[in-house]
Design an enzyme around this catalytic site. Structure first.
Site, mmCIF file in Angstrom:
data_model
loop_
_atom_site.group_PDB
_atom_site.id
_atom_site.type_symbol
_atom_site.label_atom_id
_atom_site.label_comp_id
_atom_site.label_asym_id
_atom_site.label_seq_id
_atom_site.Cartn_x
_atom_site.Cartn_y
_atom_site.Cartn_z
ATOM 1 N N GLY A 37 1.047 -1.183 -0.052
ATOM 2 C CA GLY A 37 0.077 -0.030 -0.180
ATOM 3 C C GLY A 37 0.992 1.372 -0.177
ATOM 4 O O GLY A 37 0.605 2.350 0.630
ATOM 5 N N SER A 39 1.483 3.696 -2.027
ATOM 6 C CA SER A 39 1.263 4.592 -2.750
ATOM 7 C C SER A 39 0.003 5.262 -1.965
ATOM 8 O O SER A 39 -0.535 6.486 -2.243
ATOM 9 C CB SER A 39 0.787 4.504 -4.198
ATOM 10 O OG SER A 39 -0.427 3.398 -4.094
ATOM 11 N N GLY A 40 -0.316 4.764 -0.794
ATOM 12 C CA GLY A 40 -1.575 5.213 -0.062
ATOM 13 C C GLY A 40 -0.967 6.379 0.923
ATOM 14 O O GLY A 40 0.118 6.453 1.235
ATOM 15 N N LYS A 44 2.721 6.996 3.232
ATOM 16 C CA LYS A 44 3.235 8.321 3.038
ATOM 17 C C LYS A 44 3.255 9.147 4.102
ATOM 18 O O LYS A 44 4.284 9.903 4.477
ATOM 19 C CB LYS A 44 3.025 9.079 1.693
ATOM 20 C CG LYS A 44 1.573 9.663 1.652
ATOM 21 C CD LYS A 44 1.345 10.387 0.420
ATOM 22 C CE LYS A 44 -0.312 11.005 0.427
ATOM 23 N NZ LYS A 44 -0.448 11.507 -0.831
ATOM 24 N N ARG A 72 -0.540 -1.236 -6.298
ATOM 25 C CA ARG A 72 -1.113 -1.564 -7.811
ATOM 26 C C ARG A 72 -0.792 -0.365 -8.625
ATOM 27 O O ARG A 72 -0.842 -0.483 -9.825
ATOM 28 C CB ARG A 72 -2.730 -1.607 -7.570
ATOM 29 C CG ARG A 72 -3.012 -3.207 -7.182
ATOM 30 C CD ARG A 72 -4.614 -3.026 -6.682
ATOM 31 N NE ARG A 72 -4.996 -1.940 -5.738
ATOM 32 C CZ ARG A 72 -6.143 -1.962 -5.414
ATOM 33 N NH1 ARG A 72 -7.102 -3.237 -5.453
ATOM 34 N NH2 ARG A 72 -6.556 -1.041 -4.531
ATOM 35 N N GLU A 251 -11.367 15.964 18.886
ATOM 36 C CA GLU A 251 -10.931 16.611 17.558
ATOM 37 C C GLU A 251 -11.551 17.881 17.464
ATOM 38 O O GLU A 251 -12.886 17.789 17.492
ATOM 39 C CB GLU A 251 -10.941 15.528 16.557
ATOM 40 C CG GLU A 251 -9.966 14.607 16.601
ATOM 41 C CD GLU A 251 -9.831 13.826 15.342
ATOM 42 O OE1 GLU A 251 -8.430 13.041 15.327
ATOM 43 O OE2 GLU A 251 -10.773 13.404 14.644
ATOM 44 N N HIS A 275 -8.074 2.432 20.668
ATOM 45 C CA HIS A 275 -7.091 3.379 21.334
ATOM 46 C C HIS A 275 -7.657 3.440 22.676
ATOM 47 O O HIS A 275 -6.680 3.404 23.649
ATOM 48 C CB HIS A 275 -7.205 4.754 20.678
ATOM 49 C CG HIS A 275 -6.664 4.682 19.181
ATOM 50 N ND1 HIS A 275 -5.787 3.847 18.553
ATOM 51 C CD2 HIS A 275 -7.258 5.469 18.080
ATOM 52 C CE1 HIS A 275 -5.958 4.097 17.555
ATOM 53 N NE2 HIS A 275 -6.286 5.072 16.908
ATOM 54 N N ARG A 395 -1.669 14.168 30.067
ATOM 55 C CA ARG A 395 -1.943 14.892 28.666
ATOM 56 C C ARG A 395 -1.230 13.958 27.565
ATOM 57 O O ARG A 395 -0.069 14.136 27.540
ATOM 58 C CB ARG A 395 -1.599 16.604 28.739
ATOM 59 C CG ARG A 395 -1.939 16.928 27.405
ATOM 60 C CD ARG A 395 -3.519 17.204 27.209
ATOM 61 N NE ARG A 395 -3.665 18.135 26.105
ATOM 62 C CZ ARG A 395 -4.002 19.526 26.316
ATOM 63 N NH1 ARG A 395 -4.208 19.916 27.694
ATOM 64 N NH2 ARG A 395 -4.179 20.169 25.472
ATOM 65 N N SER A 425 5.695 19.144 32.348
ATOM 66 C CA SER A 425 5.166 19.433 31.105
ATOM 67 C C SER A 425 6.704 19.016 30.230
ATOM 68 O O SER A 425 7.663 19.733 30.562
ATOM 69 C CB SER A 425 4.892 20.829 30.733
ATOM 70 O OG SER A 425 3.689 21.104 31.214
#
Length: 516
Positions: A37, A39-40, A44, A72, A251, A275, A395, A425
Site C-alpha cells: 500500500g 502509494s497510499g 506516505k 497496484r 478533535e 485506542h 495529557r 510538562s
C-alpha cells in the site's frame, strides 16, 4: 539516561558483530522492509516518515536494510521517492544533515508494482528481495523480512496468503518473517474472529503484530512506569481513593472529505474500541509478573474480561451538524461522530469506579488525556471540596504533560485556599530531547521482536466482546445519535451522564502549559 536513546545522532547498527562470532549463535542477515500500500496516505504520512527517522537515528543501517514499496499503482522508483519526499522532514532538533540523510535514505527504496491477490507481483517482489539479500551477503534463511500492511483490512487475507506462498524467508537460520497489520481488526466479534482465523492459518501468533499506534505514544508507554515504579501511587490506585476515571479523545475538525470511509466504522470502532480501550487496560490492569510481553498482555486480557456489559442508559451518542452534508456520507446516516460511555470493571480493585470513555469529532478543542479524579477529602476542615477535587491528569497529546490538581494555601496573610497544580510538562522539562513518533517505536519493536505494545488475538477478542452488542444495536438503528453543533463540547446529555457517573467539574480553573 534512558531518554538519550532517542536523541538524534547516529547509533551502532542493530547487529553486534562480536556476538555473531560466538559459537552456536546464528548469523543475523540483512533486513528487508516491505510497505504494502506504498502509494497510499498511511504509508506516505506515517510509515515512510517513521522509517526515515529510524534511519536518521541509526536504528536502520544502510549496509543492512532495504525498503520495498508495493502497490497496484504503476509508478517508477523515482516517482515513489518524489511522492514521499515532502513528508520526510526532520524534527526541530535535528535539521543538521537532513538533506544528505534524505538523499541516502531515498536510495534505499525500491518500488514493485503488482496486484494484491495474484502471484505474479509477489513473485517479482520475492525476486527483488532475494537479490538484495544476495547483494548483502546474507546466508539463505538468516535474513529478516518485515511486511507492513498499510492497507484496508478487507485485503488482509489475500495479501497474507500471497506473502505466505511467495515471499517467506526460505528457512530458519536465525532469520524471520513478520507482518504488521493496522486497525480496524474487523467490525465486530464475528468479523474479527474470521479475520484472525484467516491470518492465523498462515502465520504463527509470534509473527503477527497488530499495531495500535496509541500504544507507542510517550505518555501511554509511561503508564506502567508511573503505576509500578512509584510507591505513593500504589496504595492510592484503587476504588478506596479514586472516584472516577476519564479517558478522552477530542478533535476540533470533522471528517473533512473522509466521511465515506469514516461512516463505515463510526467513532466507537475508529477510536474507542481500540485506542481508548488500550489505554484503559494500562490504567486498570494489575501488576504483571515481569515486563515480558506475554506477562503484560496476560494482565490486559484479565482486566478486559472483568468489564461488565455496557448499559444503554450509560451511553450517549452524537452526530455533529453538517456531517450529512459531506457528499461521501450516505443520506440519512446515523453513524455517531461522538460517544460518551461508562465502562465498569467487576473486580476487587475497581468495583464501583466508573471508567468514562469519551471521543468525538468537530468539538471545541483537540486533545487526548487521562483524568483520574479522587474522592472528596473526609472531614474537610478547610471547606476546600467546593473548589474541586484532586485530579491526576495525563495529557497524551498535544503538549505532553502530567499534572496533579491539588488544593494549596493562597499566598498572602489570609488563610484561604486555591486550586493549583504540580506540573511536569515535557516541552519544558525535556527541552533538548526529541520525543519519537508512535510509529517509530512500534516499527522498531517489530524489528526487535518485542510484542508488548501490540494487540494479542485473545485481547482483540475480549475487546470486541465488550462492544459488539452495543454496535449491533447502533447498526440496526435502535440507538440514535443526538445532533450537536460544531465547535461545542458535544451533546449536553453527555455532560449530564458525566455528572450522573460522579464526575465533579472544576469551575474557574484552567490548566495552562508553562512557557519556556
Amino acid at each position: 539516561m534512558a531518554s538519550d536513546a532517542w536523541t538524534i545522532q547516529k547509533r551502532a547498527p542493530l547487529r553486534n558483530d562480536s556476538v555473531l562470532k560466538e559459537e552456536n549463535v546464528p548469523e543475523i542477515g540483512c533486513l528487508s522492509i516491505v510497505v504494502l500500500g506504498a502509494s497510499g496516505d498511511l504509508a506516505k504520512k506515517k510509515t515512510f516518515p517513521a522509517l526515515y527517522n529510524l534511519y536518521r537515528q541509526g536504528f536502520l543501517q544502510s549496509h543492512e536494510v532495504y525498503i520495498f514499496g508495493y502497490a497496484r499503482t504503476k509508478i517508477s522508483d523515482e516517482e515513489l521517492r518524489d511522492r514521499i519526499r515532502g513528508y520526510l522532514v526532520p524534527s526541530k532538533n535535528s535539521a543538521e544533515g537532513h538533506e544528505e540523510d534524505l538523499s541516502n535514505f531515498l536510495q534505499l527504496i525500491k518500488y514493485v508494482c503488482g496486484s494484491y491477490d495474484a502471484e505474479d507481483g509477489y513473485q517479482l517482489l520475492d525476486k527483488e528481495i532475494a537479490e538484495h539479500e544476495i547483494l548483502r551477503n546474507s546466508k539463505e534463511g538468516s535474513s529478516r523480512r518485515l511486511f507492513y500492511l498499510a492497507l484496508p483490512p478487507s485485503v488482509y487475507p489475500p495479501v497474507c496468503k500471497m506473502i505466505r506462498k511467495c515471499c517467506m524467508n526460505k528457512s530458519d537460520l536465525g532469520g524471520w518473517t513478520r507482518i504488521v497489520v493496522e486497525k480496524p481488526f474487523g467490525r465486530d466479534l464475528e468479523s474479527a474472529e474470521q479475520l484472525s482465523n484467516q491470518i492465523g492459518e498462515l502465520f504463527e501468533e509470534s509473527q503477527i503484530y497488530r499495531i495500535d499506534h496509541y500504544l507507542g505514544k510517550e505518555l501511554v508507554q509511561n503508564l506502567l512506569v508511573l503505576r509500578f515504579a512509584n510507591r505513593f501511587f500504589m496504595p492510592l490506585w484503587n476504588r478506596d481513593n479514586i472516584d472516577n476515571i476519564q479517558i478522552v479523545f477530542r478533535e476540533d475538525f470533522g471528517t473533512d472529505g473522509r466521511g465515506g470511509y469514516f461512516d463505515q466504522y463510526g467513532i466507537i470502532r475508529d477510536i474507542i474500541q481500540n485506542h481508548l480501550l488500550q489505554v484503559l487496560c494500562l490504567v486498570a490492569m494489575e501488576k504483571p509478573v515481569s515486563l515480558k510481553p506475554e506477562h503484560v498482555r496476560d494482565e490486559k486480557v484479565k482486566v478486559l474480561q472483568c468489564v461488565v456489559p455496557i448499559k444503554d442508559e450509560e451511553v450517549v451518542l452524537g452526530q455533529y451538524e453538517g456531517y450529512l452534508e459531506d457528499p461521501t456520507v450516505p443520506d440519512g446516516s446515523y453513524t455517531p461522530t461522538f460517544a460518551t460511555m461508562v465502562l465498569r470493571i467487576h473486580n476487587e480493585r475497581w468495583e464501583g469506579v466508573p471508567f468514562i470513555l469519551k471521543a468525538g469529532k468537530a468539538l471545541n478543542s483537540k486533545k487526548a488525556e487521562i483524568r483520574v479524579q479522587f474522592k472528596n477529602v473526609p472531614g474537610d476542615i478547610f471547606r476546600s471540596n467546593k473548589q474541586g477535587r484532586n485530579e491526576f491528569v495525563i495529557r497524551l497529546q498535544p503538549s505532553e504533560a502530567m499534572y496533579m490538581k491539588l488544593i494549596v494555601k493562597q499566598p498572602g496573610l489570609k488563610m484561604s485556599t486555591v486550586q493549583s497544580e504540580m506540573d511536569l510538562s515535557y516541552a519544558q522539562r525535556y527541552q533538548n530531547i526529541t520525543i519519537p513518533e508512535a510509529y517509530e517505536r512500534l516499527i522498531l519493536d517489530t524489528i526487535r521482536g518485542d510484542q508488548q505494545h501490540f494487540v494479542r488475538r485473545d485481547e482483540l477478542k475480549a475487546a470486541w466482546e465488550i462492544f459488539t452488542p452495543l454496535l449491533h444495536r447502533i447498526d440496526n438503528g435502535e440507538f440514535k445519535s443526538i445532533p450537536y453543533k460544531r465547535g461545542s463540547r458535544g451533546p449536553e446529555e453527555a455532560d449530564k451522564l458525566l455528572e450522573k457517573a460522579g464526575y465533579v467539574q472544576t469551575h474557574g480553573y484552567i490548566w495552562i502549559p508553562p512557557t519556556l
